[in-house]
Design an enzyme around this catalytic site. Structure first.
Site, PDB file in Angstrom:
ATOM      1  N   CYS A 186       0.869  -1.178   0.000  1.00 30.96           N
ATOM      2  CA  CYS A 186       0.000   0.000   0.000  1.00 30.96           C
ATOM      3  C   CYS A 186       0.906   1.228   0.000  1.00 30.96           C
ATOM      4  O   CYS A 186       2.105   1.111  -0.262  1.00 30.96           O
ATOM      5  CB  CYS A 186      -0.950  -0.012   1.199  1.00 30.96           C
ATOM      6  SG  CYS A 186      -0.121  -0.179   2.796  1.00 30.96           S
ATOM      7  N   THR A 187       0.370   2.384   0.277  1.00 34.09           N
ATOM      8  CA  THR A 187       1.155   3.611   0.171  1.00 34.09           C
ATOM      9  C   THR A 187       2.320   3.639   1.152  1.00 34.09           C
ATOM     10  O   THR A 187       3.470   3.835   0.774  1.00 34.09           O
ATOM     11  CB  THR A 187       0.263   4.846   0.399  1.00 34.09           C
ATOM     12  OG1 THR A 187      -0.858   4.782  -0.471  1.00 34.09           O
ATOM     13  CG2 THR A 187       1.038   6.128   0.135  1.00 34.09           C
TER      14      THR A 187
END
Length: 290
Positions: A186-187
């Site tokens: 994810c980020t």
């Protein structure tokens, strides 16, 4: 003359028992206002999640305050830089979860799933398999509009609209990934803390989380095996593998990501509308007329 990288942008999280959030909230808010910081801090019984920006010295003072609490002494921080303040206000919120999954029995504080660092992942992707010879599959745990801005090559993308949809979707596709090593990402890593644990719980036998997420990967190895940019939740909208802001924007009306090409459309009016708004409006009108 001001530096082009005047503002320090930090992102950090930690899963830890945090049962005095109500008492701590005004302290965090007062300090951030005093230091001139802007962004968002989420306080939850399961930990803290924050995105802040400010000048170097105030950011360092905030981190010193945060780390003076033994619970957060070892919190890891990811940094990037910008030529202006990327946030418009300072918010300190109380939440049930610092990342909403609606699976309260999943507690990263009690034990993480295995993690793979950026350099090791790049080596795996370079060679096409992990150190045990298993094929490596990348799995994006972010929302669909974030994935559309950029993701790893040949990644699995289940087109979810919110993270709470992930647990059910990943169970349905488990058999398709038997015999493979799955790396969730994810980020900044926070969603994968829960995603990878859940996947282990439902029977995935070889699953990792990318340590530090896409942003840490960019910082350590650049954009190898990654296509596009990384969506971020501030005015910069997206960062390239050099952690620099791009020309990608987000529509304030419908929240869709608007590419530089889409910004040439007559339907793109900053702060008011974009081609995605126009498409949704047309589809609504057609369905009503049918």
């Amino acid at each position: 003359m001001q530096s082009s990288n005047l503002y320090v942008n930090i992102a950090a999280y930690k899963f830890i028992t945090f049962d005095d959030t109500v008492e701590k909230r005004p302290q965090f808010r007062a300090l951030c206002e005093e230091l001139g910081l802007k962004g968002t801090i989420l306080l939850s019984p399961e930990g803290i999640n924050l995105f802040l920006a400010g000048l170097r010295e105030p950011i360092d003072k905030f981190l010193a305050f945060l780390r003076s609490d033994p619970r957060f002494a070892d919190i890891e921080v990811k940094e990037s830089f910008s030529d202006r303040q990327p946030f418009t206000k300072m918010l300190v919120k109380l939440k049930r979860e610092i990342i909403t999954m609606k699976h309260p029995l999943i507690k990263p504080e009690e034990g993480r799933a295995p993690a793979v660092d950026a350099k090791t992942l790049k080596r795996w992707l370079d060679q096409g398999h992990d150190d045990n010879g298993k094929p490596v599959v990348m799995m994006d745990t972010r929302n669909a509009f974030e994935v559309d801005v950029g993701t790893f090559e040949n990644t699995i993308d289940y087109r979810i609209d919110k993270f709470s949809e992930f647990p059910d979707v990943v169970v349905k596709h488990k058999d398709e990934l038997d015999g493979k090593t799955v790396v969730t990402f994810c980020t900044g890593g926070i969603r994968c803390e829960k995603a990878a644990i859940h996947m282990q719980n439902v029977g995935y036998d070889s699953v990792y989380q990318l340590e530090g997420g896409i942003l840490k990967y960019f910082e350590e190895v650049g954009g190898a095996h990654y296509k596009g940019d990384c969506f971020v939740f501030d005015y910069r909208t997206a960062l390239n593998p050099n952690l620099e802001a791009t020309d990608t924007k987000q529509c304030f009306a419908c929240r869709a990501v608007v590419t530089p090409r889409e910004q040439l459309s007559p339907y793109y009016i900053p702060g008011r509308s974009c081609p995605h708004c126009r498409k949704e409006m047309r589809e609504t009108q057609e369905s009503q007329a049918a």
